[in-house]
Design a protein around this motif. Sequence first.
Motif, PDB file in Angstrom:
ATOM      1  N   GLN A  53      28.215  14.005 -26.965  1.00 48.54           N
ATOM      2  CA  GLN A  53      28.436  13.994 -25.524  1.00 48.54           C
ATOM      3  C   GLN A  53      29.214  15.239 -25.067  1.00 48.54           C
ATOM      4  O   GLN A  53      28.901  15.854 -24.046  1.00 48.54           O
ATOM      5  N   ILE A  99      11.461  17.780 -23.033  1.00 47.30           N
ATOM      6  CA  ILE A  99      10.919  18.979 -22.384  1.00 47.30           C
ATOM      7  C   ILE A  99       9.635  19.393 -23.087  1.00 47.30           C
ATOM      8  O   ILE A  99       9.550  19.401 -24.305  1.00 47.30           O
ATOM      9  N   GLU A 100       8.666  19.681 -22.265  1.00 46.63           N
ATOM     10  CA  GLU A 100       7.377  20.091 -22.795  1.00 46.63           C
ATOM     11  C   GLU A 100       7.155  21.529 -22.353  1.00 46.63           C
ATOM     12  O   GLU A 100       7.212  21.841 -21.157  1.00 46.63           O
ATOM     13  N   LEU A 101       6.907  22.391 -23.315  1.00 41.40           N
ATOM     14  CA  LEU A 101       6.733  23.805 -22.988  1.00 41.40           C
ATOM     15  C   LEU A 101       5.281  24.081 -22.588  1.00 41.40           C
ATOM     16  O   LEU A 101       4.376  23.366 -23.019  1.00 41.40           O
ATOM     17  N   PRO A 102       5.067  25.104 -21.762  1.00 40.74           N
ATOM     18  CA  PRO A 102       3.699  25.372 -21.300  1.00 40.74           C
ATOM     19  C   PRO A 102       2.844  26.084 -22.346  1.00 40.74           C
ATOM     20  O   PRO A 102       1.671  26.275 -22.146  1.00 40.74           O
ATOM     21  N   ARG A 115      26.989  18.164 -24.568  1.00 40.81           N
ATOM     22  CA  ARG A 115      25.698  17.982 -23.894  1.00 40.81           C
ATOM     23  C   ARG A 115      25.489  18.921 -22.709  1.00 40.81           C
ATOM     24  O   ARG A 115      24.369  19.385 -22.501  1.00 40.81           O
ATOM     25  N   ASN A 116      26.540  19.181 -21.955  1.00 41.87           N
ATOM     26  CA  ASN A 116      26.357  20.081 -20.809  1.00 41.87           C
ATOM     27  C   ASN A 116      25.931  21.469 -21.271  1.00 41.87           C
ATOM     28  O   ASN A 116      25.041  22.079 -20.705  1.00 41.87           O
ATOM     29  N   ASN A 141      22.428  21.303 -22.618  1.00 40.27           N
ATOM     30  CA  ASN A 141      21.454  21.147 -21.536  1.00 40.27           C
ATOM     31  C   ASN A 141      21.251  22.457 -20.775  1.00 40.27           C
ATOM     32  O   ASN A 141      20.145  22.784 -20.376  1.00 40.27           O
ATOM     33  N   MET A 199      16.878  10.676 -23.163  1.00 36.23           N
ATOM     34  CA  MET A 199      16.923  12.090 -22.796  1.00 36.23           C
ATOM     35  C   MET A 199      15.538  12.537 -22.301  1.00 36.23           C
ATOM     36  O   MET A 199      14.528  12.174 -22.883  1.00 36.23           O
ATOM     37  N   HIS A 200      15.544  13.342 -21.232  1.00 33.35           N
ATOM     38  CA  HIS A 200      14.274  13.891 -20.754  1.00 33.35           C
ATOM     39  C   HIS A 200      13.686  14.791 -21.824  1.00 33.35           C
ATOM     40  O   HIS A 200      14.345  15.691 -22.325  1.00 33.35           O
ATOM     41  N   ARG A 211      18.892  24.360 -22.825  1.00 33.49           N
ATOM     42  CA  ARG A 211      17.518  23.843 -22.709  1.00 33.49           C
ATOM     43  C   ARG A 211      16.864  24.338 -21.418  1.00 33.49           C
ATOM     44  O   ARG A 211      15.695  24.679 -21.395  1.00 33.49           O
ATOM     45  N   LYS A 212      17.652  24.374 -20.343  1.00 31.20           N
ATOM     46  CA  LYS A 212      17.111  24.855 -19.061  1.00 31.20           C
ATOM     47  C   LYS A 212      16.690  26.317 -19.165  1.00 31.20           C
ATOM     48  O   LYS A 212      15.619  26.709 -18.711  1.00 31.20           O
ATOM     49  N   LEU A 247      13.569  26.560 -21.348  1.00 28.65           N
ATOM     50  CA  LEU A 247      12.378  26.092 -20.638  1.00 28.65           C
ATOM     51  C   LEU A 247      11.915  27.133 -19.611  1.00 28.65           C
ATOM     52  O   LEU A 247      10.733  27.469 -19.532  1.00 28.65           O
ATOM     53  N   ALA A 248      12.880  27.647 -18.835  1.00 31.03           N
ATOM     54  CA  ALA A 248      12.546  28.639 -17.802  1.00 31.03           C
ATOM     55  C   ALA A 248      11.942  29.881 -18.429  1.00 31.03           C
ATOM     56  O   ALA A 248      10.941  30.428 -17.934  1.00 31.03           O
ATOM     57  N   ASP A 300      17.973  14.340 -29.460  1.00 30.68           N
ATOM     58  CA  ASP A 300      19.138  13.845 -28.731  1.00 30.68           C
ATOM     59  C   ASP A 300      20.262  13.576 -29.725  1.00 30.68           C
ATOM     60  O   ASP A 300      20.723  12.463 -29.879  1.00 30.68           O
TER      61      ASP A 300
END
Lengths: 304, 52
Positions: free
Chosen positions: A64, A4-7, A67-68, A71, A1-2, A74-75, A78-79, A60
């Motif tokens: 399954q 994610i690193e937060l800023p 997961r969508n 995810n 799994m990618h 998560r997007k 992150l945004a 992770d």
Amino acid sequence: MHQIELPNENKLRELKFEKAESKGHFDLISTDKNGNDIIVSESDLIADMEWGHYYDLNHDVVSQAHRNKYNGFRKKYLATAYDKKIEELKNERILIQRLKLDHVDMKNSVIGEIYKDLLENMKSGNERSEQAGFLLETMITSLLIKISYDFSEKYDIEVEHATVEDDVEYKIDLIVKFKNKNRALEVDGESATKGIQLTLVKPGSEKYDIKKDQIYKANSRRNKKDKIDDLVLISVDLENREISKAYDEWKKRGEPAGGPEKFFKTDLIVNKILKGIFQETELDLSDPENKNIKNELWEYFEGK
Amino acid sequence: MSNFEGQPGNKQELEISAQEKITELTQQIKDLELEKNEKLAELDIIPTKMKK
């Protein structure tokens, strides 16, 4: 799994994932200071950024089937974290522009002093103010973020932070965009964006009249083509002690997910806070036609 | 948080220093916006690549 690193530099809080396949969902679980597991919602985690709390979404362990959905969250997370960091830098840029290039402190010492304090505060690491007015602003922003996230298909509310310039020069605490509920009918497709100044001062008092006058003046100084359609003063019918009680309880419990507003009673959220914020909008909770919306919000916060 | 201090001796130097800081912040903002979009694009391809 990618990963994610937060800023943000903040320490990430751990989350656990409880699969509940038979119920067709998964739960996000945060552990409070006393080691108790509490189920949290996606919107709680997004809104928690308002309180400086960020969560580790790099497990992770979600099945399954989910997961969508996970995810997608998560997007969004992150945004939002990036947007907050970008907002912070933009505010720093405004402060430097206004103080060091526009020399606003020489033209208006009151505004200049506020800008200087804000820049100092930013340099010292953004300590959270525990002043009731600031806490109220953060609590309300957080409540509106949750509503906007969880009812995005229904209510069309967007919450935006005011910039330091909006705040200092135009008295705007937060910006709320209410899209037209008749959009589906293509009546006019317009939306209303309100700049809001919150106050605990009660209408009818001398202090309230002074604030009202400040808002009137700020409204007349405003560029009519700017990002808000109207600037309003909203008196929230709360006492300082109600705010500090919720905040102290939250602190005592180790600042659990959901923010101090989680310790407000539903009646207070719906009938005092939201009623004030939504007045004269399509979500006006005093309007008998919006009885269903009021009931829906009541149930939502009862379940929080 | 940057380490902008604004200490130069005269107004002109101060303004140059401020302008430089603004340029630096503008670049950081642009970089963060790009980084955000790249990371979001990476997440878009996750569902087919995630391991069980």
